[in-house]
Motif scaffolding. Structure first.
Motif, mmCIF file in Angstrom:
data_model
loop_
_atom_site.group_PDB
_atom_site.id
_atom_site.type_symbol
_atom_site.label_atom_id
_atom_site.label_comp_id
_atom_site.label_asym_id
_atom_site.label_seq_id
_atom_site.Cartn_x
_atom_site.Cartn_y
_atom_site.Cartn_z
ATOM 1 N N CYS A 12 -7.563 -3.349 -7.839
ATOM 2 C CA CYS A 12 -6.834 -4.328 -7.006
ATOM 3 C C CYS A 12 -5.977 -5.258 -7.865
ATOM 4 N N PRO A 15 -1.608 -4.215 -9.905
ATOM 5 C CA PRO A 15 -0.223 -4.682 -9.679
ATOM 6 C C PRO A 15 0.092 -5.974 -10.429
ATOM 7 N N PHE B 145 2.478 -8.575 0.958
ATOM 8 C CA PHE B 145 3.379 -7.994 -0.053
ATOM 9 C C PHE B 145 4.620 -8.887 -0.244
ATOM 10 N N ARG B 148 3.687 -12.182 -1.995
ATOM 11 C CA ARG B 148 3.291 -12.039 -3.396
ATOM 12 C C ARG B 148 4.443 -11.511 -4.255
ATOM 13 N N TYR B 149 5.055 -10.429 -3.798
ATOM 14 C CA TYR B 149 6.067 -9.778 -4.645
ATOM 15 C C TYR B 149 7.388 -10.566 -4.668
ATOM 16 N N TYR B 155 -2.455 -16.076 -4.733
ATOM 17 C CA TYR B 155 -3.343 -15.548 -3.684
ATOM 18 C C TYR B 155 -3.994 -16.692 -2.884
ATOM 19 N N LYS B 170 -5.804 -9.859 -2.205
ATOM 20 C CA LYS B 170 -5.562 -9.001 -3.377
ATOM 21 C C LYS B 170 -5.587 -7.531 -2.980
ATOM 22 N N ALA B 171 -6.607 -7.185 -2.203
ATOM 23 C CA ALA B 171 -6.742 -5.799 -1.740
ATOM 24 C C ALA B 171 -5.550 -5.407 -0.873
ATOM 25 N N TYR B 173 -2.529 -6.558 -1.046
ATOM 26 C CA TYR B 173 -1.342 -6.402 -1.898
ATOM 27 C C TYR B 173 -1.371 -5.042 -2.598
ATOM 28 N N PHE B 174 -2.548 -4.703 -3.161
ATOM 29 C CA PHE B 174 -2.689 -3.417 -3.846
ATOM 30 C C PHE B 174 -2.393 -2.254 -2.888
ATOM 31 N N ILE B 177 1.338 -1.868 -2.004
ATOM 32 C CA ILE B 177 2.150 -1.192 -3.038
ATOM 33 C C ILE B 177 1.849 0.302 -3.052
ATOM 34 N N LYS B 178 0.584 0.637 -2.900
ATOM 35 C CA LYS B 178 0.206 2.064 -2.862
ATOM 36 C C LYS B 178 0.870 2.772 -1.668
ATOM 37 N N ILE B 180 3.694 1.870 -0.170
ATOM 38 C CA ILE B 180 5.139 1.996 -0.444
ATOM 39 C C ILE B 180 5.361 3.195 -1.375
#
Lengths: 274, 196
Positions: A12, A15, B145, B148-149, B155, B170-171, B173-174, B177-178, B180
Motif C-alpha cells: 500500500c 506508490p 486518487f 493524493r496524486y 492521508y 492508503k489502500a 490510493y494503491f 493506481i493499480k 488505472i
C-alpha cells in the motif's frame, strides 16, 4: 529479521515510495528490504512506475482562456439570483407563518363550538331519558292486586298511588283519543257491574295493559314536551289545533271499535313510536 | 480599514472575518483565491468541463451561504475541499456516469493540431485514455486518487475530508493506481491487437 510492517502495508505504501512521499525511515528500510527478497513486489514496483510515467505525461484538457476571469462574475450573478429566490421564499414563508396559525385557531374555535353544542344536546337528551326512567320506575306493578287496580281506575285510590284518572286529567297534552278510551272503559265498567265475571276478566287482563300503555305514553309525552326541537313530532303525534277536526273524526272511529281492536291499534302506535 | 488591507494573499481567517462583518469584497477574494483549485478538484472527479463549471459555481454559492457557520476548526481549504468532493460525489451518483464524454474545450487546440498533428493526436489520445481510466475508478478511489496524486494532500487530511480511516485511504490510493494501470494496459493491448 521481521519488521513491524506486513507485506500488505508495504504494498500500500509503494506508490508513496515511488513519489518519495514517505517520511518514516523505518518504513522505507522495510520496503527496500522486502524488494530485495520479493520478486513479485519488484514487478509491482515496475508496473507502478510505468503507470506514474503515464500519469505524468498525460493531462486534462484545459478550460477556455478567459474561463477563470469570468467565473467570479458568473458566481456573483448566481448568488444574486439565489438571494432573490430566497427573499421570495422568505416572504412566502412569512405569509405561511401567519396563515397557518390563523387557520389552526379558526379550526379549534369551530371544533370547540361544535363540541359544546353536542354536549348541550347530550345533556338535554340525558335529562329527558332520566325523566322517562323516573316515570317508568313509578309505573305500577301489573295485576298484583286486582282490587288496587280497579280502585285506581275508579278513582278510589290508596294513599301512595295516584289514580289513573287524575294522571290523565293533570296532563292536558294527553291525546283525546286516550282520554276518551279511558272514559269509555270506565263507563263500560259501570254499565256492566252486574256481569261480575266479565268485569273481573276485563280488569285483570285489559285494564292493566291499558294502564301500562298509558304510563308509557305519559313518559314519552314528557320527553317530547321537554325536547324543544321536536315540535313537529308533538304536532304529528298529539294533533295540534289545526288538525283537531280530523283527529276528532279519528277518535270517533276509534271508539266504535271493539276493545281488542283498540288494544291492537294502541300496540301498533306504541311500536311505531318506539 | 480591513477593506484597504485585504488582498488575494491575505490570511483566510482575515478574509472570512471581513466577510462575516459584511464586506462583500471579501467573498470575491475567496473566489479569486480558490476558484482554480476548486474547479480542478471537481473537474478531475466529474471529468466534464461543463459539469465542473456548474458544480464550481454551486460550491461557491454554498460557501457564500454557509461561511458564517465555519468555525476555523480545520483549514479553510479542507472545508472548501470537503464541499467540492461531496458535491462531486453526489453528482456522480446522480448521473451514474462511467464513460466520459470528450469535449473539445479550446479552439486553440484545433489550430495547434495543424502544426504537430501526430504529437497533438497522441496527447489527445493520452488525455482521453487518462480521463477514461480515472472515470473507470469507483467513486471513493477516484476521490482519494485525485486528492493524493494531484493535490498532494496528506492521508490525514484526506481521511478528515472523506471521514474514513487513514489506513483505508492508503489502500484506496494503491488500488486506484493499480486499477488505472490495468485499464491502460488493457487499452494498449487492444491497440496493439488492432495494429497487428
Amino acid at each position: 529479521m521481521k519488521t513491524k510492517y506486513n507485506l500488505e502495508e508495504i504494498k500500500c505504501n509503494l506508490p508513496d515510495y515511488i513519489s518519495n512521499n514517505i517520511a518514516d525511515k523505518e518504513l522505507i528500510c522495510s520496503i527496500e528490504k522486502e524488494l530485495k527478497t520479493n520478486s513479485e513486489l519488484r514487478e509491482d514496483l515496475e508496473e507502478l512506475k510505468s503507470t506514474f510515467g503515464f500519469l505524468k505525461t498525460s493531462g486534462f484538457q484545459v478550460p477556455p482562456d478567459n474561463y477563470f476571469a469570468n467565473l467570479p462574475v458568473k458566481i456573483n450573478e448566481r448568488i444574486q439570483t439565489t438571494e432573490v429566490d430566497r427573499s421570495f421564499l422568505d416572504r412566502l414563508s412569512l405569509f405561511w407563518k401567519i396563515l397557518i396559525p390563523a387557520i389552526t385557531v379558526i379550526l379549534i374555535v369551530i371544533l370547540l363550538f361544535n363540541s359544546s353544542k353536542n354536549d348541550t344536546d347530550k345533556i338535554q337528551t340525558t335529562n329527558a331519558d332520566s325523566n322517562k326512567n323516573e316515570l317508568r320506575q313509578k309505573k305500577p306493578e301489573p295485576v298484583e292486586n286486582k282490587n288496587n287496580v280497579s280502585n285506581e281506575i275508579n278513582g278510589n285510590d290508596s294513599k301512595n298511588k295516584i289514580p289513573l284518572t287524575k294522571i290523565v286529567k293533570k296532563d292536558n297534552n294527553i291525546p283525546k283519543t286516550f282520554r276518551k278510551l279511558h272514559k269509555n272503559n270506565v263507563e263500560e265498567d259501570q254499565n256492566n257491574v252486574e256481569n261480575q265475571s266479565s268485569i273481573k276478566e276485563y280488569e285483570s287482563v285489559v285494564i292493566p295493559e291499558i294502564k301500562e300503555q298509558l304510563s308509557e305514553l305519559l313518559a314519552d309525552n314528557i320527553e317530547i314536551i321537554e325536547d324543544s326541537n321536536s315540535d313537529e313530532r308533538v304536532d304529528v303525534m298529539y294533533s295540534g289545533d289545526d288538525d283537531e277536526n280530523e283527529v276528532e273524526s279519528l277518535d270517533d272511529e276509534f271508539l266504535n271499535l271493539t276493545p281488542e281492536q283498540q288494544k291492537e291499534i294502541i300496540d301498533n302506535l306504541l311500536k311505531a313510536q318506539i | 480599514m480591513s477593506k484597504v488591507n485585504l488582498n488575494i494573499n491575505s490570511d483566510d481567517a482575515e478574509i472570512i472575518e471581513a466577510f462575516n462583518k459584511g464586506n462583500q469584497n471579501a467573498f470575491n477574494l475567496i473566489v479569486r483565491k480558490y476558484q482554480e483549485r476548486v474547479y480542478w478538484v471537481i473537474r478531475k472527479m466529474v471529468l466534464d468541463h461543463y459539469d465542473a463549471d456548474d458544480l464550481t459555481q454551486e460550491v461557491f454559492i454554498k460557501i457564500y451561504s454557509s461561511l458564517k457557520e465555519f468555525r476555523g476548526e480545520s483549514k479553510f481549504f479542507t472545508y472548501i475541499y470537503r464541499i467540492a468532493i461531496n458535491f462531486s460525489l453526489n453528482h456522480i451518483a446522480k448521473v451514474k456516469k462511467t464513460v466520459h464524454k470528450t469535449v473539445c474545450l479550446d479552439n486553440t487546440d484545433v489550430s495547434s493540431k495543424d502544426k504537430k498533428a501526430d504529437e497533438e493526436m497522441d496527447a489527445f489520445e493520452r488525455t482521453k485514455l487518462l480521463e477514461e481510466a480515472i472515470g473507470s475508478l469507483p467513486e471513493q478511489q477516484r476521490a482519494v486518487f485525485n486528492m493524493r496524486y494531484y493535490e498532494n494532500l496528506s492521508y490525514e487530511e484526506i481521511s478528515v475530508i472523506m471521514n474514513k480511516s487513514t489506513g483505508g485511504m492508503k489502500a484506496n490510493y494503491f488500488h486506484a493506481i493499480k486499477n488505472i494501470q490495468k485499464f491502460v494496459k488493457k487499452h494498449r493491448l487492444s491497440e496493439l491487437m488492432e495494429q497487428n
